[in-house]
Design a protein around this motif. Sequence first.
Motif, PDB file in Angstrom:
ATOM      1  N   MET A  11      54.146 -89.328 -89.063  1.00 36.51           N
ATOM      2  CA  MET A  11      55.075 -90.279 -88.430  1.00 36.51           C
ATOM      3  C   MET A  11      55.247 -89.936 -86.952  1.00 36.51           C
ATOM      4  N   ASN A  12      55.339 -88.650 -86.652  1.00 36.01           N
ATOM      5  CA  ASN A  12      55.497 -88.237 -85.262  1.00 36.01           C
ATOM      6  C   ASN A  12      54.301 -88.702 -84.425  1.00 36.01           C
ATOM      7  N   ALA A  13      53.099 -88.494 -84.937  1.00 39.62           N
ATOM      8  CA  ALA A  13      51.893 -88.898 -84.205  1.00 39.62           C
ATOM      9  C   ALA A  13      51.872 -90.414 -84.008  1.00 39.62           C
ATOM     10  N   GLU A  14      52.306 -91.154 -85.011  1.00 39.24           N
ATOM     11  CA  GLU A  14      52.327 -92.612 -84.900  1.00 39.24           C
ATOM     12  C   GLU A  14      53.342 -93.066 -83.857  1.00 39.24           C
ATOM     13  N   ILE A  15      54.512 -92.453 -83.843  1.00 38.56           N
ATOM     14  CA  ILE A  15      55.537 -92.800 -82.857  1.00 38.56           C
ATOM     15  C   ILE A  15      55.049 -92.457 -81.451  1.00 38.56           C
ATOM     16  N   VAL A  16      54.452 -91.285 -81.282  1.00 36.98           N
ATOM     17  CA  VAL A  16      53.932 -90.883 -79.973  1.00 36.98           C
ATOM     18  C   VAL A  16      52.835 -91.846 -79.529  1.00 36.98           C
ATOM     19  N   ARG A  17      51.941 -92.263 -80.449  1.00 36.22           N
ATOM     20  CA  ARG A  17      50.862 -93.207 -80.119  1.00 36.22           C
ATOM     21  C   ARG A  17      51.439 -94.514 -79.573  1.00 36.22           C
ATOM     22  N   VAL A  18      52.453 -95.037 -80.257  1.00 36.27           N
ATOM     23  CA  VAL A  18      53.065 -96.296 -79.828  1.00 36.27           C
ATOM     24  C   VAL A  18      53.773 -96.128 -78.478  1.00 36.27           C
ATOM     25  N   LEU A  19      54.470 -95.020 -78.301  1.00 41.67           N
ATOM     26  CA  LEU A  19      55.158 -94.782 -77.026  1.00 41.67           C
ATOM     27  C   LEU A  19      54.157 -94.593 -75.878  1.00 41.67           C
ATOM     28  N   GLU A  20      53.057 -93.895 -76.135  1.00 39.13           N
ATOM     29  CA  GLU A  20      52.026 -93.710 -75.099  1.00 39.13           C
ATOM     30  C   GLU A  20      51.414 -95.047 -74.705  1.00 39.13           C
ATOM     31  N   LYS A  21      51.259 -95.933 -75.670  1.00 34.81           N
ATOM     32  CA  LYS A  21      50.700 -97.255 -75.380  1.00 34.81           C
ATOM     33  C   LYS A  21      51.669 -98.052 -74.506  1.00 34.81           C
ATOM     34  N   ARG A  44      62.194 -96.859 -90.292  1.00 34.69           N
ATOM     35  CA  ARG A  44      61.549 -95.606 -90.697  1.00 34.69           C
ATOM     36  C   ARG A  44      60.475 -95.894 -91.737  1.00 34.69           C
ATOM     37  N   ASP A  45      60.766 -96.764 -92.708  1.00 38.16           N
ATOM     38  CA  ASP A  45      59.790 -97.084 -93.748  1.00 38.16           C
ATOM     39  C   ASP A  45      58.560 -97.779 -93.165  1.00 38.16           C
ATOM     40  N   ARG A  46      58.771 -98.655 -92.195  1.00 38.16           N
ATOM     41  CA  ARG A  46      57.631 -99.348 -91.570  1.00 38.16           C
ATOM     42  C   ARG A  46      56.767 -98.376 -90.769  1.00 38.16           C
ATOM     43  N   ILE A  47      57.414 -97.443 -90.082  1.00 39.41           N
ATOM     44  CA  ILE A  47      56.660 -96.429 -89.332  1.00 39.41           C
ATOM     45  C   ILE A  47      55.873 -95.556 -90.304  1.00 39.41           C
ATOM     46  N   LYS A  48      56.524 -95.141 -91.386  1.00 39.06           N
ATOM     47  CA  LYS A  48      55.863 -94.287 -92.387  1.00 39.06           C
ATOM     48  C   LYS A  48      54.650 -95.007 -92.971  1.00 39.06           C
ATOM     49  N   GLU A  49      54.784 -96.267 -93.302  1.00 33.92           N
ATOM     50  CA  GLU A  49      53.679 -97.051 -93.866  1.00 33.92           C
ATOM     51  C   GLU A  49      52.521 -97.164 -92.868  1.00 33.92           C
ATOM     52  N   ALA A  50      52.846 -97.456 -91.603  1.00 31.39           N
ATOM     53  CA  ALA A  50      51.814 -97.569 -90.570  1.00 31.39           C
ATOM     54  C   ALA A  50      51.112 -96.225 -90.356  1.00 31.39           C
ATOM     55  N   ALA A  51      51.887 -95.157 -90.310  1.00 28.24           N
ATOM     56  CA  ALA A  51      51.310 -93.824 -90.112  1.00 28.24           C
ATOM     57  C   ALA A  51      50.385 -93.460 -91.271  1.00 28.24           C
ATOM     58  N   ASP A  52      50.844 -93.702 -92.495  1.00 29.27           N
ATOM     59  CA  ASP A  52      50.018 -93.399 -93.675  1.00 29.27           C
ATOM     60  C   ASP A  52      48.718 -94.203 -93.666  1.00 29.27           C
ATOM     61  N   SER A  53      48.798 -95.467 -93.305  1.00 33.06           N
ATOM     62  CA  SER A  53      47.599 -96.306 -93.318  1.00 33.06           C
ATOM     63  C   SER A  53      46.582 -95.864 -92.262  1.00 33.06           C
ATOM     64  N   SER A  65      57.600 -78.594 -77.431  1.00 31.24           N
ATOM     65  CA  SER A  65      57.611 -79.887 -76.752  1.00 31.24           C
ATOM     66  C   SER A  65      59.030 -80.422 -76.729  1.00 31.24           C
ATOM     67  N   ASP A  66      59.271 -81.388 -75.844  1.00 30.88           N
ATOM     68  CA  ASP A  66      60.585 -82.017 -75.809  1.00 30.88           C
ATOM     69  C   ASP A  66      60.888 -82.642 -77.166  1.00 30.88           C
ATOM     70  N   GLN A  67      62.122 -82.468 -77.629  1.00 30.96           N
ATOM     71  CA  GLN A  67      62.559 -83.031 -78.904  1.00 30.96           C
ATOM     72  C   GLN A  67      63.940 -83.649 -78.711  1.00 30.96           C
ATOM     73  N   PHE A  68      64.205 -84.687 -79.501  1.00 31.33           N
ATOM     74  CA  PHE A  68      65.545 -85.259 -79.496  1.00 31.33           C
ATOM     75  C   PHE A  68      65.758 -86.020 -80.806  1.00 31.33           C
ATOM     76  N   PRO A  69      67.008 -86.056 -81.278  1.00 28.04           N
ATOM     77  CA  PRO A  69      67.281 -86.817 -82.494  1.00 28.04           C
ATOM     78  C   PRO A  69      67.184 -88.311 -82.195  1.00 28.04           C
ATOM     79  N   LEU A  70      66.756 -89.080 -83.182  1.00 30.32           N
ATOM     80  CA  LEU A  70      66.560 -90.507 -82.981  1.00 30.32           C
ATOM     81  C   LEU A  70      67.159 -91.258 -84.159  1.00 30.32           C
ATOM     82  N   ARG A  71      68.012 -92.225 -83.866  1.00 31.36           N
ATOM     83  CA  ARG A  71      68.571 -93.071 -84.911  1.00 31.36           C
ATOM     84  C   ARG A  71      67.731 -94.337 -84.976  1.00 31.36           C
ATOM     85  N   LEU A  72      67.284 -94.687 -86.163  1.00 32.46           N
ATOM     86  CA  LEU A  72      66.445 -95.867 -86.362  1.00 32.46           C
ATOM     87  C   LEU A  72      67.219 -96.928 -87.130  1.00 32.46           C
TER      88      LEU A  72
END
Length: 137
Positions: free
Chosen positions: A36-46, A22-31, A10-17
């Motif tokens: 983290m990748n799936a959580e970021i993709v979910r938010v971007l798809e929305k 990063r910690d907030r994304i990790k917490e949301a993904a864990d909950s 799949s397309d990939q690219f480095p991302l500076r946060l």
Amino acid sequence: MARSRPGRGSDQFPLRLPDGLRDRIKEAADSRGRSMNAEIVRVLEKEYPEPWPLNARVQHLIDLLGAIRKVRGYEPAIDVLTDEILETAEGIASGRVPELDEETRSKVRESLDDWKQARAEDEEDRSHWHERDEDAN
């Protein structure tokens, strides 16, 4: 439309946060039990949903109308909803929505014709339901 899951290739690219993100994304993904990748993709798809081809969306609405028309007990509300959606689909098919090309209008017209035929058959079935209900009383 079915969405494919991103994976290797799949397309990939480095991302500076920014700090702390990063910690907030990790917490949301864990909950939510996601990576983290799936959580970021979910938010971007929305935020950036896949565009709907008009003819596919209209077909989906027409299919929903077919299902809705089979529900008993809410006929007046369903009829109002059906009439509004039908008016919109007919407007598209007739060219009343001018920014659409003839191929799209033609596909919508075909779908509408199929739906009208199915609706006539459903109306006949519904009249039999009413006859059975009246005979039972």
